[in-house]
Design a protein around this motif. Structure first.
Motif, PDB file in Angstrom:
ATOM      1  N   ALA A 238      43.244  59.840  10.113  1.00 21.14           N
ATOM      2  CA  ALA A 238      41.953  59.502  10.699  1.00 21.14           C
ATOM      3  C   ALA A 238      42.140  58.848  12.064  1.00 21.14           C
ATOM      4  O   ALA A 238      41.444  59.168  13.028  1.00 21.14           O
ATOM      5  N   LEU A 239      43.119  57.933  12.131  1.00 19.77           N
ATOM      6  CA  LEU A 239      43.369  57.253  13.399  1.00 19.77           C
ATOM      7  C   LEU A 239      43.846  58.260  14.443  1.00 19.77           C
ATOM      8  O   LEU A 239      43.459  58.196  15.609  1.00 19.77           O
ATOM      9  N   ALA A 240      44.684  59.215  14.003  1.00 19.36           N
ATOM     10  CA  ALA A 240      45.159  60.233  14.939  1.00 19.36           C
ATOM     11  C   ALA A 240      43.992  61.092  15.424  1.00 19.36           C
ATOM     12  O   ALA A 240      43.888  61.402  16.611  1.00 19.36           O
ATOM     13  N   ALA A 241      43.111  61.464  14.500  1.00 20.23           N
ATOM     14  CA  ALA A 241      41.975  62.309  14.869  1.00 20.23           C
ATOM     15  C   ALA A 241      41.109  61.608  15.909  1.00 20.23           C
ATOM     16  O   ALA A 241      40.763  62.173  16.949  1.00 20.23           O
ATOM     17  N   PHE A 242      40.788  60.343  15.638  1.00 23.26           N
ATOM     18  CA  PHE A 242      39.965  59.650  16.617  1.00 23.26           C
ATOM     19  C   PHE A 242      40.760  59.345  17.880  1.00 23.26           C
ATOM     20  O   PHE A 242      40.239  59.444  18.992  1.00 23.26           O
ATOM     21  N   GLY A 243      42.033  58.980  17.706  1.00 26.09           N
ATOM     22  CA  GLY A 243      42.860  58.612  18.857  1.00 26.09           C
ATOM     23  C   GLY A 243      42.949  59.726  19.888  1.00 26.09           C
ATOM     24  O   GLY A 243      42.815  59.486  21.085  1.00 26.09           O
ATOM     25  N   ILE A 244      43.121  60.959  19.437  1.00 23.35           N
ATOM     26  CA  ILE A 244      43.264  62.051  20.390  1.00 23.35           C
ATOM     27  C   ILE A 244      41.939  62.342  21.092  1.00 23.35           C
ATOM     28  O   ILE A 244      41.879  62.628  22.283  1.00 23.35           O
ATOM     29  N   PHE A 245      40.838  62.171  20.350  1.00 24.21           N
ATOM     30  CA  PHE A 245      39.514  62.267  20.957  1.00 24.21           C
ATOM     31  C   PHE A 245      39.338  61.307  22.112  1.00 24.21           C
ATOM     32  O   PHE A 245      38.966  61.658  23.218  1.00 24.21           O
ATOM     33  N   GLN A 246      39.608  60.056  21.755  1.00 24.91           N
ATOM     34  CA  GLN A 246      39.403  58.990  22.716  1.00 24.91           C
ATOM     35  C   GLN A 246      40.365  59.174  23.892  1.00 24.91           C
ATOM     36  O   GLN A 246      39.989  58.950  25.036  1.00 24.91           O
ATOM     37  N   PHE A 247      41.582  59.627  23.599  1.00 27.29           N
ATOM     38  CA  PHE A 247      42.548  59.866  24.665  1.00 27.29           C
ATOM     39  C   PHE A 247      41.996  60.900  25.658  1.00 27.29           C
ATOM     40  O   PHE A 247      41.977  60.676  26.870  1.00 27.29           O
ATOM     41  N   LEU A 248      41.538  62.032  25.146  1.00 29.94           N
ATOM     42  CA  LEU A 248      41.016  63.078  26.037  1.00 29.94           C
ATOM     43  C   LEU A 248      39.794  62.571  26.788  1.00 29.94           C
ATOM     44  O   LEU A 248      39.614  62.832  27.973  1.00 29.94           O
ATOM     45  N   TRP A 249      38.954  61.845  26.067  1.00 33.97           N
ATOM     46  CA  TRP A 249      37.719  61.357  26.677  1.00 33.97           C
ATOM     47  C   TRP A 249      38.021  60.406  27.825  1.00 33.97           C
ATOM     48  O   TRP A 249      37.475  60.536  28.925  1.00 33.97           O
ATOM     49  N   VAL A 250      38.927  59.452  27.606  1.00 33.33           N
ATOM     50  CA  VAL A 250      39.214  58.460  28.640  1.00 33.33           C
ATOM     51  C   VAL A 250      39.994  59.100  29.793  1.00 33.33           C
ATOM     52  O   VAL A 250      39.684  58.887  30.961  1.00 33.33           O
ATOM     53  N   TRP A 251      41.002  59.901  29.450  1.00 28.70           N
ATOM     54  CA  TRP A 251      41.817  60.524  30.496  1.00 28.70           C
ATOM     55  C   TRP A 251      40.940  61.388  31.407  1.00 28.70           C
ATOM     56  O   TRP A 251      41.123  61.410  32.625  1.00 28.70           O
ATOM     57  N   ASN A 252      39.993  62.081  30.818  1.00 28.27           N
ATOM     58  CA  ASN A 252      39.172  63.018  31.590  1.00 28.27           C
ATOM     59  C   ASN A 252      37.901  62.404  32.149  1.00 28.27           C
ATOM     60  O   ASN A 252      37.131  63.087  32.821  1.00 28.27           O
ATOM     61  N   ASP A 253      37.647  61.143  31.832  1.00 26.34           N
ATOM     62  CA  ASP A 253      36.399  60.521  32.254  1.00 26.34           C
ATOM     63  C   ASP A 253      36.281  60.428  33.776  1.00 26.34           C
ATOM     64  O   ASP A 253      37.252  60.149  34.468  1.00 26.34           O
ATOM     65  N   LEU A 254      35.078  60.652  34.256  1.00 29.02           N
ATOM     66  CA  LEU A 254      34.810  60.426  35.675  1.00 29.02           C
ATOM     67  C   LEU A 254      33.780  59.315  35.868  1.00 29.02           C
ATOM     68  O   LEU A 254      34.003  58.378  36.634  1.00 29.02           O
ATOM     69  N   LEU A 255      32.681  59.382  35.126  1.00 29.71           N
ATOM     70  CA  LEU A 255      31.547  58.493  35.393  1.00 29.71           C
ATOM     71  C   LEU A 255      31.893  57.010  35.259  1.00 29.71           C
ATOM     72  O   LEU A 255      31.605  56.216  36.159  1.00 29.71           O
ATOM     73  N   VAL A 256      32.501  56.635  34.143  1.00 29.63           N
ATOM     74  CA  VAL A 256      32.776  55.216  33.892  1.00 29.63           C
ATOM     75  C   VAL A 256      33.672  54.647  34.992  1.00 29.63           C
ATOM     76  O   VAL A 256      33.401  53.582  35.557  1.00 29.63           O
ATOM     77  N   SER A 257      34.722  55.374  35.328  1.00 31.66           N
ATOM     78  CA  SER A 257      35.643  54.877  36.358  1.00 31.66           C
ATOM     79  C   SER A 257      34.984  54.850  37.727  1.00 31.66           C
ATOM     80  O   SER A 257      35.199  53.936  38.517  1.00 31.66           O
ATOM     81  N   LEU A 258      34.186  55.856  38.001  1.00 33.89           N
ATOM     82  CA  LEU A 258      33.525  55.920  39.301  1.00 33.89           C
ATOM     83  C   LEU A 258      32.600  54.715  39.488  1.00 33.89           C
ATOM     84  O   LEU A 258      32.572  54.091  40.549  1.00 33.89           O
TER      85      LEU A 258
END
Lengths: 321, 339
Positions: A238-258
């Motif tokens: 479960a942690l891996a499933a969510f972890g990879i989600f969050q990883f892709l989401w944060v790595w690919n994020d534009l709006l929050v960082s901008l």
């Protein structure tokens, strides 16, 4: 018919592990393959294969084109299409990547790349910590108002993060003094991830047999011990499933960082920089193509390695936007 | 504009050396410091929880376990959302007297009406096209040789950032005058077929559709994955029985497959719909919202941070929130029906 299908084809075995979520996610799910597509294909096979290939090509060619472009010289890129590059393999070069990564130049992406790593790792670990704690309490510890609170956390999933951005920026800058620092993005990504993370991990936890917990309690184990000794090891998928989600989401994020970091080279991630280049140097394709692939390579590799967990997370009902 | 606040260290609770670093080593030090810091907080919470013993103590343990998440959510999401709603009611600047002027502006000003029209186009077209293509592909490759590989091809765009996808497609759409050698694939095809080349990202309303294609390209893999799993879970007995009754392929799809995967279809369409509603990166990277391509999430950013109209920006954020609710509501109603 389908029951006679030999299960030993490598791709079918492989596919089963990819496409099938664990029993705990979808209790009623059957493990056998369906006959539906089989029936459809038996009749329309040549057309079906043709159409499937057309879709697959349409979905691959754009990425492939930019990938080829990233290995061509600046002059070649602007004077001929990438599809002509195969005629002269000797003209291929790594110069674009060298320029994009060379330290010290204004076009350099290496420092933004490091910023992305530094932003992403805590922003994945932190919500995992907090959400698994909260999920454990929601799943297995009775306390007043528990169900109402859980519904509230669940409902927060629908709140678009846009409604929180401006006041949060104000907090960070004027009350906490973070300004454009990693702390702003770490905290923000954590906050925005919590509803989905708590919900997903809670669902996995509820599937575990309560006898397990009761036996441990009888043996005198406290909640803290149970959480670390019994639950965390069982929760790894479960942690891996969510972890990879969050990883892709944060790595690919534009709006929050901008919003929180702007273009500050000290802290801004590579997505922000590449988006900025696309606006300011929109025709510098030698830089944009290499930059895009430098930004892409890590999530694509992670994704390909951990696809199984990612699909599991998807099927468990998680897609954040 | 956010860069101007760099030096704005107010009542800093974290000292400056722990905020920013220029060297690579410094950055990684910050990262490990942060993880250690949060791990310490985590340990403290567990320690506090372990102090409570017995049946009545258990209640407190539960409260302590959920406290960090709840505090962060209240302070970082619920409270800011309330502030945003208030700000949206206080004029363009977000600081004037209470009024509905921002909301009425959205439905009267031509440029904002255009934003709403574009958003409607996105939210209708992307879920339909992505789900349709994902479904067709899932059926076509079901149990085919190399299915896993075929899936990965369509699925891969989900791992790519929307910024990356924007760049990839911007290059496909690249424009050069018809007489010159083409470097963009789409214009090269047009030219080869004898047409004039097009400025795909500048000519409205064509450009909005060209941007929509990018989102469809990203989302089809998600639809395909979920629907493929749903198709595989249809019991074989149903298919076999239908076959014995002489049901042919199209009817099989219409009367057996489609009803069986209804629940999954609803989930896919609504999930993609919500994601599309908030689409920002693609528009921002490819056109910056110029040439009549802006959508609500992009306009939110532009109004808040570039045009100095935080009140109007807040109203657009609230509009996003309001628009999500009927989609989620539809999802819940359909799920209830299913159960």
């Amino acid at each position: 018919m389908s029951t006679l299908q030999p299960a030993a084809l490598p791709e079918s075995v492989n596919d089963k592990t990819i496409a099938e979520p664990p029993e705990s996610v979808r209790p009623g799910r059957r493990r056998r393959k369906s006959a539906a597509g089989d029936a459809a294909r038996a009749i329309t096979s040549p057309w079906a294969s043709g159409l499937a290939i057309v879709i697959a090509v349409l979905w691959t060619v754009p990425t492939f084109g930019l990938l080829v472009t990233s290995f061509r010289s600046q002059r070649d890129i602007n004077t001929s299409g990438w599809w002509t590059a195969f005629g002269d393999p000797s003209a291929w070069t790594l110069e674009n990547y060298r320029q994009a990564l060379a330290p010290g130049t204004s076009a350099s992406l290496s420092q933004y790349f490091i910023n992305t790593i530094v932003i992403t790792i805590p922003a994945v670990v932190l919500p995992l910590f907090l959400a698994s704690l909260a999920a454990y309490a929601f799943a297995w510890m009775p306390f007043p108002g528990r169900d109402a609170l859980f519904v509230a956390v669940f409902a927060l999933q629908i709140v678009p993060l846009q409604v929180a951005l401006i006041p949060l920026l104000d907090f960070y800058v004027n009350r906490l003094g973070f300004g454009a620092s990693y702390w702003s993005v770490w905290l923000s990504h954590t906050i925005f991830a919590l509803p989905l993370a708590t919900f997903l991990i809670h669902n996995f936890m509820r599937e575990l047999p309560s006898e397990l917990m009761e036996a441990a309690r009888v043996d005198g184990a406290g909640h803290v011990t149970i959480f670390f000794r019994i639950l965390l090891p069982l929760l790894t998928p479960a942690l891996a499933a969510f972890g990879i989600f969050q990883f892709l989401w944060v790595w690919n994020d534009l709006l929050v960082s901008l919003v929180f970091l702007g273009g500050t080279p000290d802290v801004a991630p590579i997505t922000v920089r590449v988006a900025e280049l696309s606006g300011s140097r929109g025709s510098a394709w030698y830089l944009l193509s290499a930059g895009a692939f430098i930004a892409m390579i890590v999530p694509v590799v992670v994704f390909l390695l951990l696809q199984r967990y990612f699909v599991r997370g998807l099927l468990a009902g998680g897609l954040k936007g | 504009m956010t860069t101007t606040v760099l030096g704005g260290v107010g009542a800093g609770i974290i000292p400056e050396p722990f905020l920013r670093a220029e060297s690579v080593a410094g950055k990684f030090f910050l990262m490990f410091f942060a993880i250690a810091f949060f791990a310490a907080v985590f340990g403290l919470v567990l320690f506090l929880a372990s102090l409570f013993k017995g049946r009545s103590g258990e209640k407190w343990q539960g409260v302590i376990f959920v406290a960090p998440a709840l505090v962060l959510l209240s302070v970082g999401l619920v409270y800011p959302a309330i502030l945003t709603i208030i700000q949206s009611l206080r004029g363009r600047s977000g600081e004037d007297a209470f009024s509905l002027s921002n909301y009425s502006a959205m439905f009267t000003q031509p440029e904002l009406l255009l934003v709403l029209r574009n958003t409607a186009l996105w939210v209708i077209l992307v879920p339909l096209l992505a789900t349709g293509i994902g479904l067709i592909y899932a059926i076509l490759i079901d149990r085919a040789r190399g299915e896993a590989f075929a899936k990965a091809l369509i699925f891969l765009p989900m791992a790519i950032s929307m910024v990356g996808a924007g760049i990839i497609w911007k290059f496909v759409y690249q424009y050069k005058q018809t007489s010159r050698p083409q470097i963009g694939l789409l214009n090269a095809i047009l030219k080869a077929l004898g047409f004039d080349t097009q400025q795909f990202l500048i000519n409205a309303p064509l450009n909005t559709f060209m941007l929509i294609i990018v989102m469809v390209w990203i989302q089809a893999g998600f639809a395909m994955t979920v629907l493929s799993a749903a198709i595989k879970s249809i019991p074989d007995e149903i298919i076999e029985a239908a076959k014995l009754d002489g049901v042919q392929s199209f009817k099989m799809f219409r009367f057996i497959t489609l009803p069986s995967i209804r629940a999954a279809l609803v989930v896919v369409v609504t999930t993609i719909g919500i994601g599309t509603l908030k689409v920002f990166d693609i528009v921002r990277t490819m056109t910056g919202g110029q040439f009549d391509t802006s959508v609500v999430a992009n306009e939110f950013y532009s109004q808040s941070f570039r045009f100095n109209a935080p009140g109007l920006g807040a109203a657009l954020a609230v509009l996003l929130f309001i628009l999500v609710i009927p989609i989620v509501g539809y999802n819940i109603v359909q799920m209830r029906k299913e159960a």
